[in-house]
Write a protein that holds these residues in place. Structure first.
Motif, PDB file in Angstrom:
ATOM      1  N   PRO A  12      -2.186   7.109   6.986  1.00 10.84           N
ATOM      2  CA  PRO A  12      -3.029   6.008   7.470  1.00 10.84           C
ATOM      3  C   PRO A  12      -2.334   4.646   7.486  1.00 10.84           C
ATOM      4  O   PRO A  12      -2.741   3.770   8.238  1.00 10.84           O
ATOM      5  N   ILE A  13      -1.270   4.468   6.715  1.00 15.07           N
ATOM      6  CA  ILE A  13      -0.635   3.146   6.745  1.00 15.07           C
ATOM      7  C   ILE A  13       0.201   2.935   8.007  1.00 15.07           C
ATOM      8  O   ILE A  13       0.578   1.813   8.298  1.00 15.07           O
ATOM      9  N   SER A  49       5.054  -1.840  -6.694  1.00 14.55           N
ATOM     10  CA  SER A  49       5.380  -1.104  -5.468  1.00 14.55           C
ATOM     11  C   SER A  49       4.219  -0.265  -4.973  1.00 14.55           C
ATOM     12  O   SER A  49       3.393   0.198  -5.758  1.00 14.55           O
ATOM     13  N   LEU A  50       4.220  -0.045  -3.674  1.00 20.00           N
ATOM     14  CA  LEU A  50       3.361   0.932  -3.011  1.00 20.00           C
ATOM     15  C   LEU A  50       4.188   2.212  -2.905  1.00 20.00           C
ATOM     16  O   LEU A  50       5.408   2.147  -2.730  1.00 20.00           O
ATOM     17  N   TYR A  51       3.527   3.367  -2.989  1.00 15.86           N
ATOM     18  CA  TYR A  51       4.211   4.655  -2.880  1.00 15.86           C
ATOM     19  C   TYR A  51       3.556   5.497  -1.793  1.00 15.86           C
ATOM     20  O   TYR A  51       2.335   5.574  -1.709  1.00 15.86           O
ATOM     21  N   LEU A  52       4.394   6.147  -0.995  1.00 24.47           N
ATOM     22  CA  LEU A  52       3.967   7.070   0.046  1.00 24.47           C
ATOM     23  C   LEU A  52       4.603   8.412  -0.286  1.00 24.47           C
ATOM     24  O   LEU A  52       5.820   8.491  -0.489  1.00 24.47           O
ATOM     25  N   ILE A  53       3.790   9.463  -0.373  1.00 22.68           N
ATOM     26  CA  ILE A  53       4.301  10.784  -0.732  1.00 22.68           C
ATOM     27  C   ILE A  53       4.850  11.477   0.515  1.00 22.68           C
ATOM     28  O   ILE A  53       4.115  11.690   1.480  1.00 22.68           O
ATOM     29  N   LYS A  54       6.131  11.827   0.474  1.00 20.73           N
ATOM     30  CA  LYS A  54       6.748  12.569   1.574  1.00 20.73           C
ATOM     31  C   LYS A  54       6.618  14.072   1.321  1.00 20.73           C
ATOM     32  O   LYS A  54       6.244  14.822   2.199  1.00 20.73           O
ATOM     33  N   GLY A  76      -1.219  14.360  -2.039  1.00 18.01           N
ATOM     34  CA  GLY A  76      -0.123  15.115  -1.461  1.00 18.01           C
ATOM     35  C   GLY A  76       0.556  14.374  -0.323  1.00 18.01           C
ATOM     36  O   GLY A  76       0.353  13.172  -0.151  1.00 18.01           O
ATOM     37  N   PRO A  77       1.362  15.100   0.458  1.00 19.66           N
ATOM     38  CA  PRO A  77       2.118  14.478   1.546  1.00 19.66           C
ATOM     39  C   PRO A  77       1.266  13.592   2.461  1.00 19.66           C
ATOM     40  O   PRO A  77       0.136  13.931   2.804  1.00 19.66           O
ATOM     41  N   SER A  78       1.819  12.437   2.801  1.00 17.94           N
ATOM     42  CA  SER A  78       1.221  11.394   3.644  1.00 17.94           C
ATOM     43  C   SER A  78       0.243  10.499   2.895  1.00 17.94           C
ATOM     44  O   SER A  78      -0.209   9.494   3.438  1.00 17.94           O
ATOM     45  N   ASP A  79      -0.110  10.866   1.650  1.00 18.50           N
ATOM     46  CA  ASP A  79      -1.016  10.017   0.873  1.00 18.50           C
ATOM     47  C   ASP A  79      -0.262   8.812   0.312  1.00 18.50           C
ATOM     48  O   ASP A  79       0.934   8.870   0.032  1.00 18.50           O
ATOM     49  N   VAL A  80      -1.003   7.727   0.136  1.00 20.09           N
ATOM     50  CA  VAL A  80      -0.473   6.461  -0.359  1.00 20.09           C
ATOM     51  C   VAL A  80      -1.175   6.134  -1.668  1.00 20.09           C
ATOM     52  O   VAL A  80      -2.372   6.375  -1.814  1.00 20.09           O
ATOM     53  N   PHE A  81      -0.433   5.571  -2.610  1.00 23.75           N
ATOM     54  CA  PHE A  81      -1.046   5.089  -3.847  1.00 23.75           C
ATOM     55  C   PHE A  81      -0.281   3.869  -4.350  1.00 23.75           C
ATOM     56  O   PHE A  81       0.836   3.612  -3.939  1.00 23.75           O
ATOM     57  N   SER A 120       6.194 -11.462  10.573  1.00 23.29           N
ATOM     58  CA  SER A 120       4.826 -11.611  10.072  1.00 23.29           C
ATOM     59  C   SER A 120       3.828 -10.727  10.824  1.00 23.29           C
ATOM     60  O   SER A 120       2.881 -10.209  10.218  1.00 23.29           O
ATOM     61  N   ALA A 121       4.042 -10.512  12.127  1.00 18.92           N
ATOM     62  CA  ALA A 121       3.112  -9.675  12.896  1.00 18.92           C
ATOM     63  C   ALA A 121       3.156  -8.228  12.417  1.00 18.92           C
ATOM     64  O   ALA A 121       2.116  -7.583  12.247  1.00 18.92           O
ATOM     65  N   LEU A 122       4.352  -7.716  12.186  1.00 24.49           N
ATOM     66  CA  LEU A 122       4.499  -6.346  11.689  1.00 24.49           C
ATOM     67  C   LEU A 122       3.908  -6.217  10.288  1.00 24.49           C
ATOM     68  O   LEU A 122       3.197  -5.256   9.992  1.00 24.49           O
ATOM     69  N   CYS A 123       4.164  -7.200   9.467  1.00 22.92           N
ATOM     70  CA  CYS A 123       3.644  -7.186   8.101  1.00 22.92           C
ATOM     71  C   CYS A 123       2.114  -7.244   8.099  1.00 22.92           C
ATOM     72  O   CYS A 123       1.463  -6.553   7.316  1.00 22.92           O
ATOM     73  N   LEU A 124       1.538  -8.040   8.977  1.00 24.16           N
ATOM     74  CA  LEU A 124       0.080  -8.124   9.080  1.00 24.16           C
ATOM     75  C   LEU A 124      -0.501  -6.782   9.516  1.00 24.16           C
ATOM     76  O   LEU A 124      -1.516  -6.329   8.975  1.00 24.16           O
ATOM     77  N   LYS A 125       0.141  -6.122  10.462  1.00 19.66           N
ATOM     78  CA  LYS A 125      -0.315  -4.813  10.932  1.00 19.66           C
ATOM     79  C   LYS A 125      -0.315  -3.809   9.778  1.00 19.66           C
ATOM     80  O   LYS A 125      -1.278  -3.054   9.592  1.00 19.66           O
ATOM     81  N   LEU A 126       0.752  -3.810   8.986  1.00 20.54           N
ATOM     82  CA  LEU A 126       0.838  -2.929   7.826  1.00 20.54           C
ATOM     83  C   LEU A 126      -0.231  -3.290   6.791  1.00 20.54           C
ATOM     84  O   LEU A 126      -0.931  -2.414   6.279  1.00 20.54           O
ATOM     85  N   ALA A 127      -0.391  -4.575   6.534  1.00 16.96           N
ATOM     86  CA  ALA A 127      -1.387  -5.027   5.559  1.00 16.96           C
ATOM     87  C   ALA A 127      -2.804  -4.621   5.971  1.00 16.96           C
ATOM     88  O   ALA A 127      -3.595  -4.178   5.133  1.00 16.96           O
ATOM     89  N   LEU A 128      -3.118  -4.741   7.252  1.00  6.04           N
ATOM     90  CA  LEU A 128      -4.453  -4.359   7.727  1.00  6.04           C
ATOM     91  C   LEU A 128      -4.693  -2.857   7.545  1.00  6.04           C
ATOM     92  O   LEU A 128      -5.794  -2.445   7.161  1.00  6.04           O
ATOM     93  N   ASN A 129      -3.683  -2.037   7.796  1.00  9.82           N
ATOM     94  CA  ASN A 129      -3.826  -0.597   7.581  1.00  9.82           C
ATOM     95  C   ASN A 129      -4.036  -0.288   6.102  1.00  9.82           C
ATOM     96  O   ASN A 129      -4.844   0.570   5.744  1.00  9.82           O
ATOM     97  N   ILE A 130      -3.326  -0.991   5.240  1.00  8.22           N
ATOM     98  CA  ILE A 130      -3.484  -0.787   3.792  1.00  8.22           C
ATOM     99  C   ILE A 130      -4.885  -1.213   3.355  1.00  8.22           C
ATOM    100  O   ILE A 130      -5.542  -0.533   2.569  1.00  8.22           O
ATOM    101  N   ILE A 131      -5.357  -2.320   3.880  1.00 10.69           N
ATOM    102  CA  ILE A 131      -6.707  -2.805   3.537  1.00 10.69           C
ATOM    103  C   ILE A 131      -7.769  -1.823   4.021  1.00 10.69           C
ATOM    104  O   ILE A 131      -8.733  -1.538   3.305  1.00 10.69           O
ATOM    105  N   ARG A 132      -7.593  -1.263   5.224  1.00 12.52           N
ATOM    106  CA  ARG A 132      -8.541  -0.248   5.730  1.00 12.52           C
ATOM    107  C   ARG A 132      -8.559   0.973   4.802  1.00 12.52           C
ATOM    108  O   ARG A 132      -9.619   1.517   4.491  1.00 12.52           O
ATOM    109  N   LEU A 133      -7.395   1.398   4.370  1.00 15.06           N
ATOM    110  CA  LEU A 133      -7.281   2.533   3.454  1.00 15.06           C
ATOM    111  C   LEU A 133      -8.005   2.223   2.143  1.00 15.06           C
ATOM    112  O   LEU A 133      -8.815   3.018   1.654  1.00 15.06           O
ATOM    113  N   PHE A 134      -7.735   1.067   1.597  1.00 14.20           N
ATOM    114  CA  PHE A 134      -8.348   0.658   0.331  1.00 14.20           C
ATOM    115  C   PHE A 134      -9.866   0.509   0.471  1.00 14.20           C
ATOM    116  O   PHE A 134     -10.622   0.963  -0.386  1.00 14.20           O
ATOM    117  N   SER A 135     -10.312  -0.090   1.556  1.00 11.56           N
ATOM    118  CA  SER A 135     -11.751  -0.253   1.789  1.00 11.56           C
ATOM    119  C   SER A 135     -12.450   1.103   1.872  1.00 11.56           C
ATOM    120  O   SER A 135     -13.545   1.285   1.347  1.00 11.56           O
TER     121      SER A 135
END
Length: 157
Positions: A12-13, A49-54, A76-81, A120-135
């Motif tokens: 999802p990120i 740090s953020l972690y993404l499971i490969k 598991g794989p693709s999950d973020v924590f 900053s645009a790329l970082c904002l895109k990533l941040a929004l995906n992380i916020i959606r995941l967290f929400s």
């Protein structure tokens, strides 16, 4: 050095990212291998740090009053924590241990901030995906707590 995101398209990120953006992101993540039983981080440790499971699995747990650990979820794989560490660097709210040998892709708070200054645009895109995941996690948790309370009171959902 770039990490390989092959097989993580469904994480999802990375929703909505273009190949060129993925290439840029691959240069700010690092890769870490850990064996079964190892600890990624412990509850109340400073988050960094953020972690993404490969590959592999991670068990997220919480210490209980009696000193026992209660498993909250197995990822598991693709999950973020550990994602909130990118934003607040606060203490960890749970413990993360390797349940099955794992390959983690890590993004440190420092590298996230460097990326923010460069793109900053790329970082904002990533941040929004992380916020959606967290929400989504918060909403799911609230629904689970509501159902638990209703069960305890003997009421139907």
């Amino acid at each position: 050095m770039s990490v390989d995101f092959t097989g993580l398209d469904d994480s999802p990120i990375f929703t909505g990212f273009l190949p060129a953006e993925m290439t840029t992101l691959s240069s700010v993540f690092t890769q870490k291998e850990m064996g079964e039983g190892k600890t990624v981080f412990v509850e109340n440790m400073q988050g960094e740090s953020l972690y993404l499971i490969k590959h592999g699995t991670i068990r997220i747990s919480k210490m209980m009053a009696e000193g026992d650990e209660e498993v909250l979820v197995v990822l598991g794989p693709s999950d973020v924590f550990g994602e909130m560490a990118l934003f607040d660097g606060a203490h960890r709210s749970a413990t993360a241990r390797v349940a099955e040998a794992v390959t983690l892709l890590c993004l440190s708070k420092t590298d996230f901030e460097i990326l923010s200054a460069k793109d900053s645009a790329l970082c904002l895109k990533l941040a929004l995906n992380i916020i959606r995941l967290f929400s989504g996690r918060i909403r799911s948790s609230q629904a689970a707590h509501r159902d638990l309370l209703l069960d305890a009171l003997g009421r139907s959902h």
